[in-house]
Design an enzyme around this catalytic site. Structure first.
Site, PDB file in Angstrom:
ATOM      1  CB  CYS A  77      -0.870   0.004   1.248  1.00 44.29           C
ATOM      2  SG  CYS A  77      -1.969   1.431   1.344  1.00 44.29           S
ATOM      3  CG  ASN A 181      -6.590   3.673   3.845  1.00 47.52           C
ATOM      4  OD1 ASN A 181      -6.654   2.730   3.058  1.00 47.52           O
ATOM      5  ND2 ASN A 181      -5.557   3.869   4.641  1.00 47.52           N
ATOM      6  CG  PHE A 183      -7.113   9.101  -1.408  1.00 50.90           C
ATOM      7  CD1 PHE A 183      -6.375  10.025  -2.138  1.00 50.90           C
ATOM      8  CD2 PHE A 183      -6.618   8.715  -0.168  1.00 50.90           C
ATOM      9  CE1 PHE A 183      -5.176  10.539  -1.663  1.00 50.90           C
ATOM     10  CE2 PHE A 183      -5.419   9.219   0.319  1.00 50.90           C
ATOM     11  CZ  PHE A 183      -4.696  10.135  -0.430  1.00 50.90           C
ATOM     12  CG  ASN A 308       1.373  -1.505   4.680  1.00 56.67           C
ATOM     13  OD1 ASN A 308       1.740  -0.531   5.299  1.00 56.67           O
ATOM     14  ND2 ASN A 308       0.110  -1.897   4.671  1.00 56.67           N
ATOM     15  N   GLY A 344      -3.076  13.389   4.154  1.00 56.31           N
ATOM     16  CA  GLY A 344      -3.884  13.709   5.321  1.00 56.31           C
ATOM     17  C   GLY A 344      -5.278  13.157   5.145  1.00 56.31           C
ATOM     18  CG  HIS A 369       1.553   5.609   6.581  1.00 59.41           C
ATOM     19  ND1 HIS A 369       1.099   5.756   7.871  1.00 59.41           N
ATOM     20  CD2 HIS A 369       0.603   4.862   5.939  1.00 59.41           C
ATOM     21  CE1 HIS A 369      -0.069   5.137   8.000  1.00 59.41           C
ATOM     22  NE2 HIS A 369      -0.392   4.590   6.850  1.00 59.41           N
ATOM     23  CE  LYS A 445     -11.734   7.827   0.805  1.00 57.98           C
ATOM     24  NZ  LYS A 445     -10.407   7.838   1.447  1.00 57.98           N
TER      25      LYS A 445
END
Length: 446
Positions: A77, A181, A183, A308, A344, A369, A445
């Site tokens: 990710c 999460n 996007f 990751n 953010g 991150h 999203k």
């Protein structure tokens, strides 16, 4: 604990950290065989699976272990930032149309099919070639590869180490954003902190940028799932005891670890290729919707970095250079001079930082991150009940498009720490330095 557990944070952030099990998970990480110096956590730390999100552990590359749970389910990710030659003021009248077109062209959502159709042989080439495969297949330019961590390909991928189920999931998801999460966000550079470094990164105030956050999709998730079972079954065989089976591990020289690393590297390459395909899809949408030629658009990669992953690196430990296997789970590599991209939330801002020598000394070349969650997805949906998140974002100047209300509710700004607080900590500690702030203009999203 074989080594200390250390958190890079200030007291306000520590008060948030103490509300979940993240510190206990970090202490568990400090028990891994072969771990060196300390189990570390960045200021965006929060509870995860096995090791907390925001965790960094380095084990001896010859006598240590590898732990799938210390890397995570969404292998590689990561996040990619692209700059353009466009000014936000000129794009503003077409922003709604641009977001709608991106949402239409970029596959997203749980289990969404990707834009690229593969057979088993084609997938094998992706898993071995990474972003370079995507460029060779017409998705982007050779110059893109120079701005990607490891040039978008981790050597040592072994396709045969993936299960049939992992392969099956990968066949249909290349070129997709996913959910949670993940996007794609159109942004504007609204503040510069380090003019010289910003110029080197090709960033200026008022400039339109695009950020892509996604990973290896179902393929990477399946690799982690498969090898958690394999390493869990191997614990007794190697006489290893861990306080939490979510941190199941195997000696780096064992067949189990070798197979996991081969599969993990393949999944990481899939993720690099995935972001490469998505970036090229976005380029074409920008050109079509804005009527911009490639020469006018000049969309190019600032950087693409994994979150990751485990990588073999050399670091100084107790006065001598040692080869280590650095596990980063929700942490970003921050080597000196390297761009660091810190997303953010979709209502406030993101940041571009630069890596430092201090990070090499203190955190194995690692930094934060992202913002880090303060609400679970369930809690966020509950807190958002009765609210109109799309309208709230529009009032902040952000056009949002998602598969459904829950996708936005889970990711609403209040579900995250203020990323400014996280960035301030790593900047003051010196493990990465502020370069620029990016404000969201439009987001899609899953």
């Amino acid at each position: 604990m074989r080594v200390p557990a250390l958190v890079v944070a200030d007291e306000p952030l520590m008060r948030q950290v103490r509300t979940d099990a993240a510190l206990a998970q970090l202490a568990n990480g400090a028990t891994l065989p072969g771990i060196v110096r300390a189990a570390l956590a960045m200021p965006d730390i929060h509870q995860g699976y096995g090791l907390p999100v925001g965790g960094v552990v380095a084990t001896d590359a010859e006598r240590g272990v590898v732990s799938p749970g210390a890397i995570g389910f969404d292998i590689n990710c990561g996040v990619r930032l692209l700059r353009t030659a466009l000014d936000a003021a000129a794009v503003a009248p077409r922003m709604a149309a641009l977001v709608e077109a991106l949402y239409s062209e970029v596959p997203s959502g749980v289990g969404g099919r990707g834009a690229v159709t593969l057979d088993a042989r084609g997938l094998a080439r992706v898993l071995e070639g990474g972003a370079a495969w995507a460029v060779a297949a017409g998705h982007g330019e050779r110059a893109d590869l120079d701005a990607i961590e490891s040039q978008g390909r981790i050597p040592g991928a072994v396709v045969d180490d993936l299960s049939g189920h992992a392969v099956e999931r990968g066949l249909r998801q290349l070129g997709s954003l996913g959910s949670g999460n993940h996007f794609m966000e159109v942004q504007v550079v609204d503040e510069i902190y380090d003019a010289a470094t910003a110029a080197r990164f090709g960033l200026r105030v008022g400039q339109v940028t695009l950020m892509i956050h996604t990973g290896s999709r179902g393929l990477g998730h399946q690799v982690c799932t498969d090898f958690l079972k394999i390493t869990g079954a191997a614990l007794s065989r190697y006489g290893i005891s861990v306080p939490d089976r979510q941190l199941a591990c195997a000696p780096v020289d064992s067949p189990e670890a070798g197979a996991y690393l081969g599969a993990m590297r393949a999944a990481a390459n899939f993720a690099f290729a995935n972001r490469q395909v998505l970036a090229e899809t976005a380029r074409r949408v920008f050109e079509r919707v804005l009527g911009a030629s490639p020469g006018d658009l000049r969309m190019s990669v600032v950087y693409d970095v994994a979150h990751n992953i485990a990588k073999e690196e050399e670091h100084e430990v107790e006065g001598r250079r040692r080869k280590l296997l650095v596990h980063r789970k929700g942490a970003t590599r921050a080597f000196p001079g390297q761009p660091v991209i810190v997303p953010g939330d979709m209502g406030r801002y993101s940041f571009v930082l630069v890596g430092t020598e201090t990070a090499m000394r203190e955190t194995f070349g690692s930094t934060c991150h992202g913002a880090g969650r303060v609400m679970s997805r369930t809690a966020a949906v509950k807190a958002a009940r009765g609210r109109r998140i799309v309208e709230e974002l529009r009032e902040r100047g952000v056009v949002a498009r998602a598969a459904g209300y829950q996708a936005l509710a889970e990711e609403m700004p209040e579900a995250y720490k203020d990323v400014k607080d996280v960035v301030d900590v790593v900047h003051r500690f010196g493990i990465s330095s502020r370069v620029a702030r990016l404000r969201p203009l439009g987001v899609i999203k899953g």
